[in-house]
Design a protein around this motif. Structure first.
Motif, PDB file in Angstrom:
ATOM      1  N   GLY A  28      41.317  46.134  26.845  1.00  0.00           N
ATOM      2  CA  GLY A  28      42.628  45.767  26.308  1.00  0.00           C
ATOM      3  C   GLY A  28      42.859  46.236  24.890  1.00  0.00           C
ATOM      4  N   HIS A  29      41.772  46.381  24.092  1.00  0.00           N
ATOM      5  CA  HIS A  29      41.928  46.830  22.712  1.00  0.00           C
ATOM      6  C   HIS A  29      41.969  48.350  22.598  1.00  0.00           C
ATOM      7  N   ILE A  30      41.702  49.038  23.725  1.00  0.00           N
ATOM      8  CA  ILE A  30      41.717  50.507  23.729  1.00  0.00           C
ATOM      9  C   ILE A  30      42.992  51.029  24.377  1.00  0.00           C
ATOM     10  N   ALA A  31      43.354  50.477  25.518  1.00  0.00           N
ATOM     11  CA  ALA A  31      44.462  50.999  26.314  1.00  0.00           C
ATOM     12  C   ALA A  31      45.778  50.328  25.947  1.00  0.00           C
ATOM     13  N   ASP A  32      46.865  51.091  26.094  1.00  0.00           N
ATOM     14  CA  ASP A  32      48.214  50.535  25.924  1.00  0.00           C
ATOM     15  C   ASP A  32      48.717  49.920  27.229  1.00  0.00           C
ATOM     16  N   GLY A  33      48.119  50.289  28.337  1.00  0.00           N
ATOM     17  CA  GLY A  33      48.486  49.752  29.635  1.00  0.00           C
ATOM     18  C   GLY A  33      47.378  50.008  30.629  1.00  0.00           C
ATOM     19  N   LEU A  34      47.468  49.374  31.800  1.00  0.00           N
ATOM     20  CA  LEU A  34      46.434  49.520  32.816  1.00  0.00           C
ATOM     21  C   LEU A  34      47.088  49.762  34.173  1.00  0.00           C
ATOM     22  N   LEU A  35      46.632  50.803  34.871  1.00  0.00           N
ATOM     23  CA  LEU A  35      47.068  51.084  36.232  1.00  0.00           C
ATOM     24  C   LEU A  35      45.999  50.516  37.162  1.00  0.00           C
ATOM     25  N   LEU A  36      46.342  49.434  37.861  1.00  0.00           N
ATOM     26  CA  LEU A  36      45.371  48.655  38.625  1.00  0.00           C
ATOM     27  C   LEU A  36      45.634  48.755  40.125  1.00  0.00           C
ATOM     28  N   HIS A  37      44.631  48.417  40.912  1.00  0.00           N
ATOM     29  CA  HIS A  37      44.825  48.250  42.352  1.00  0.00           C
ATOM     30  C   HIS A  37      43.895  47.152  42.846  1.00  0.00           C
ATOM     31  N   ASP A  38      44.052  46.757  44.121  1.00  0.00           N
ATOM     32  CA  ASP A  38      43.298  45.622  44.648  1.00  0.00           C
ATOM     33  C   ASP A  38      42.275  46.008  45.708  1.00  0.00           C
ATOM     34  N   ARG A  39      41.870  47.297  45.735  1.00  0.00           N
ATOM     35  CA  ARG A  39      40.702  47.663  46.552  1.00  0.00           C
ATOM     36  C   ARG A  39      39.475  47.499  45.661  1.00  0.00           C
ATOM     37  N   ASP A  40      38.636  46.536  45.997  1.00  0.00           N
ATOM     38  CA  ASP A  40      37.491  46.227  45.140  1.00  0.00           C
ATOM     39  C   ASP A  40      36.486  47.371  45.121  1.00  0.00           C
ATOM     40  N   ILE A  41      35.869  47.536  43.968  1.00  0.00           N
ATOM     41  CA  ILE A  41      34.795  48.515  43.782  1.00  0.00           C
ATOM     42  C   ILE A  41      33.466  47.769  43.858  1.00  0.00           C
ATOM     43  N   GLU A  42      32.632  48.147  44.802  1.00  0.00           N
ATOM     44  CA  GLU A  42      31.357  47.457  44.971  1.00  0.00           C
ATOM     45  C   GLU A  42      30.342  47.875  43.910  1.00  0.00           C
TER      46      GLU A  42
END
Length: 771
Positions: free
Chosen positions: A358-372
């Protein structure tokens, strides 16, 4: 009559069972077998088990033989057969072919497929407005998509992946159940109706309105920094052509100068940034989609802050549908660096990314497929040799956990824990060694915890419980201390011996060979720090035949950062007061530091080293190229870049001192070279010419020492390993000189020559050494 002749009879009808090993799960192998059997009008069945796959085929003997030939020659693009065992069994009179449910009985040793890039068919669907998956960022099939990063157990079936919580809609289920479909048993199969979704948030986690990918592209165009969730973790992305933006990323991430990777939308864009020959284009386009280190064009429309002071740049092509869509929506060249604070593990969970990025990025592109599991990008060096050889730098996404097949069978499972930097671990059982993805630098506490967790996860996934553990000889390495706490027999393998054995293992070499091993540091059997060694050995034992003459290294670990320190140690063997050997160069060093170093050299209690890496640092200092390494090997990389600006150069003087006894090693004395470098620099010879002459000298003296060792031992094969072999000028020239001397040269092809490959060597060595 012809119909009667084609009809199978009891006389010519046979049934065979095949046990198949290799990469045959999650790569479209079963549907391929199904279609092949139907094409040949054969009956039977196929399925997955914990070893790989099994097939039963029934029909005319000639058709069964054709089936076997085509099975090997027409495999799907990602499939690989390492072993095919055939057994004749009783015919059942079966004329139809079917897919069986997976079998979960027995010891797990099936090969797990790596994550692979989006295939051409899925890419065509992604951009086809008529397709139901148009612009769907999780499109995949049996020929592409996530594998290793989402798998939780074997066999590779959907319930054993992080996709298990997404229930397929009727359309996806129909594809999944149809053996004739490209998505038959594609475990991550999904669509916009039933699959994962993507969204964009600000740095606080508040979701943004509008099309998330289009909006993300707009923010990147504006110069914002975005954390992007991919297959094996997060990237930090920004436009690559703006100094201010790249400098902001460096400042926030705490990555002062280390080169940043760039992702481009196409080979055409890549060609505007770097020299792309056919070999480079082929490597960039492989399903693994590694970062390729390429020669940077002077005219490249890119910020020079991406790879400061270097003449090479790391480029990769998009390997997920999300990346393709993002590069279409925003800039065509994006910095794509690992999504983590410097030296820490990759972020993989959404909440974790919000907290840590959060202190590096201005925004986050997220998704809900979990990474194992966290899987970083792989990286390779594209050589300037005519064959365009690709030398592994970092082995991770696309390559891990593909096994390395060995030329022998181990009678006990082995865990090898690697070294301190560029950590990997290796699990060896039978004739296969599985090297983990790149784990990071263990002095970092978060990385060390990730290292421990990865070992446990790796053992569970492969269902291997080691009987012995192999570790580095260095008593203070975190990995070695961890190994000692496991309660298993511990085999400690000397660092450079592990390098030698790793290159032997991946090249299928057995017996005794020569090894030219050059790097920055490795704990020696005499307590000194080795780093430029000619060895003769096999998996069990080795002999040291030659090495760079020892020199003191003031400051210990600081000697790997401040390049004047190894220069002081080397020149102290030329002048009593090292600074007087080159007053002009040492005028750049604070007087107090020089005085402390003089005192320590006088006391003679400093660690001794034969490190070639530190010699590169020292020469970079003497030539005024770099006074401090801001990241590992920076000075050496800048020295190589300077050398490439000169066409050629003759070698400078050096001495090889033969041992007085057969049991002693040759000494390579570089003092004459250093005296000449200083003399010629003061006389006004250009820095690139001196840098080139230095490289020519190192290649000449190392090849001469190796050839002398070959004559002494009557050995003809030599392996090249150690981090210094990532220097393309040095590696290329060494191969030329050694080959012309009649030696057979072997290099790394599957694991890095640096410390990322030593876990393989440790594991193999442990199978032959007594615990």
């Amino acid at each position: 009559m012809s119909g009667q002749e084609d009809k199978p009879t009891a006389i010519n009808r046979v049934r065979c069972r095949f046990e198949v090993r290799g990469r045959v799960q999650g790569v479209g192998f079963r549907p391929f077998v199904y279609r092949l059997a139907r094409d040949l009008r054969l009956g039977g069945l196929a399925g997955n088990d914990t070893h790989g796959a099994f097939i039963e085929i029934e029909g005319p003997a000639e058709a069964v033989d054709r089936f076997v030939r085509r099975l090997r020659s027409e495999l799907p693009p990602l499939a690989r057969i390492s072993e095919l065992v055939r057994e004749a069994i009783a015919a059942h009179g079966e004329s139809e072919f079917r897919i069986e449910h997976s079998q979960h009985i027995g010891i797990q040793d099936a090969e797990i497929a790596p994550d692979v890039a989006t295939c051409p068919q899925c890419l065509a669907e992604l951009f086809d407005p008529r397709d139901r998956r148009h612009r769907y960022p999780f499109i995949n099939c049996t020929n592409c998509g996530p594998r290793y990063s989402i798998i939780q157990g074997v066999p590779y079936d959907r319930p054993n992946t992080t996709m298990r919580r997404f229930r397929m809609c009727p359309a996806c289920q129909a594809e999944y159940d149809d053996p004739a479909d490209r998505r038959f048993h594609a475990q991550p199969n999904a669509c916009p109706v039933c699959g994962p979704r993507v969204w964009l948030t600000d740095k606080t986690g508040r979701e943004c309105a509008g099309d998330p990918i289009a909006e993300c592209g707009r923010l990147l165009d504006e110069g914002r920094i975005i954390a992007v969730k991919g297959i094996g973790g997060f990237h930090l992305a920004c436009r690559a052509d703006n100094d201010r933006v790249v400098e902001a990323l460096r400042d926030r991430k705490g990555r002062e100068a280390k080169p940043l990777a760039v992702m481009v939308d196409s080979l055409e864009t890549a060609g505007r940034l770097a020299a792309i020959n056919p070999a480079a284009a082929e490597v960039l386009s492989r399903p693994e989609r590694p970062i390729a280190l390429l020669e940077l064009r002077d005219s490249a429309p890119i910020s020079r802050q991406v790879a400061p002071d270097l003449d090479r740049i790391g480029i990769m092509l998009p390997y997920t549908p999300l990346h393709h869509l993002l590069l279409q929506a925003g800039p065509k060249a994006l910095v794509m660096t690992s999504g983590n604070p410097t030296e820490e593990p990759l972020c993989r969970e959404n909440s974790e990314a919000l907290r840590r990025l959060g202190h590096i990025a201005d925004g986050l592109l997220l998704h809900d497929r979990d990474i194992e599991r966290r899987v970083d990008d792989s990286a390779v060096l594209i050589s300037n040799r005519p064959d365009g050889r690709a030398l592994p730098i970092r082995r991770a996404r696309g390559f891990s956990p593909a096994p390395i097949e060995l030329a022998f069978e181990s009678d006990r499972p082995v865990l090898a824990v690697g070294g301190e930097l560029k950590s990997t671990v290796c699990l060896l059982t039978g004739n296969q060694a599985v090297v983990s993805e790149h784990l990071g630098e263990l002095p970092n506490a978060e990385t060390y915890r990730h290292f421990i967790g990865s070992i446990e996860q790796f053992k569970r996934l492969l269902r291997i419980e080691p009987a012995v553990v192999a570790a580095d000889l260095h008593p203070d390495y975190a990995a070695t201390r961890y190994a000692e706490k496991l309660g298993l027999p511990v085999v400690k393998v000397q660092h450079h011996h592990a390098h030698l054995v790793s290159c032997m293992a991946e090249n299928g070499l057995t017996g005794r060979v020569l090894g030219l091993i050059c790097d920055g540091t490795g704990y020696g059997t005499d307590g000194a720090i080795w780093g430029c060694e000619v060895l003769a050995g096999d998996g069990g034992v080795f002999e040291r035949l030659a090495h760079l003459s020892y020199y003191p290294l003031p400051g210990g670990d600081a000697g790997a950062k401040q390049t004047w320190r190894p220069a002081a140690g080397l020149l102290s063997q030329i002048e009593d007061d090292f600074a007087q050997a080159d007053p002009e160069a040492f005028a750049r060093v604070p007087t107090e530091a020089l005085n402390v170093t003089r005192q320590r050299l006088e006391h003679g209690s400093l660690v001794r080293t034969s490190s070639l890496g530190r010699l590169f640092d020292a020469v970079a200092f003497l030539l005024g190229i770099r006074d401090e390494n801001r990241y590992e090997a920076e000075a050496a990389m800048m020295l190589e870049a300077a050398a490439r600006r000169a066409a050629s150069a003759e070698p400078l003087p050096y001495t090889i001192v033969e041992p007085r006894t057969d049991s002693a090693a040759m000494q390579i004395d570089v003092r004459p070279m250093l005296v000449e470098i200083i003399k010629q620099r003061l006389a006004g010879r250009a820095t690139p010419e001196l840098a080139r002459a230095f490289h020519e000298t190192i290649a000449t003296m190392l090849s001469e020492a190796t050839v002398r060792a070959a004559r002494r031992t009557m050995l003809n094969s030599v392996v090249l390993s150690g981090g210094c072999m990532l220097n393309d000028l040095l590696g290329t020239r060494l191969c030329e000189l050694l080959t012309s001397a009649g030696l057979q040269v072997f290099e790394h092809q599957q694991v890095p020559p640096g410390d990322g490959g030593i876990s393989l060597g440790q594991a193999v060595a442990a199978t032959t050494q007594s615990a």
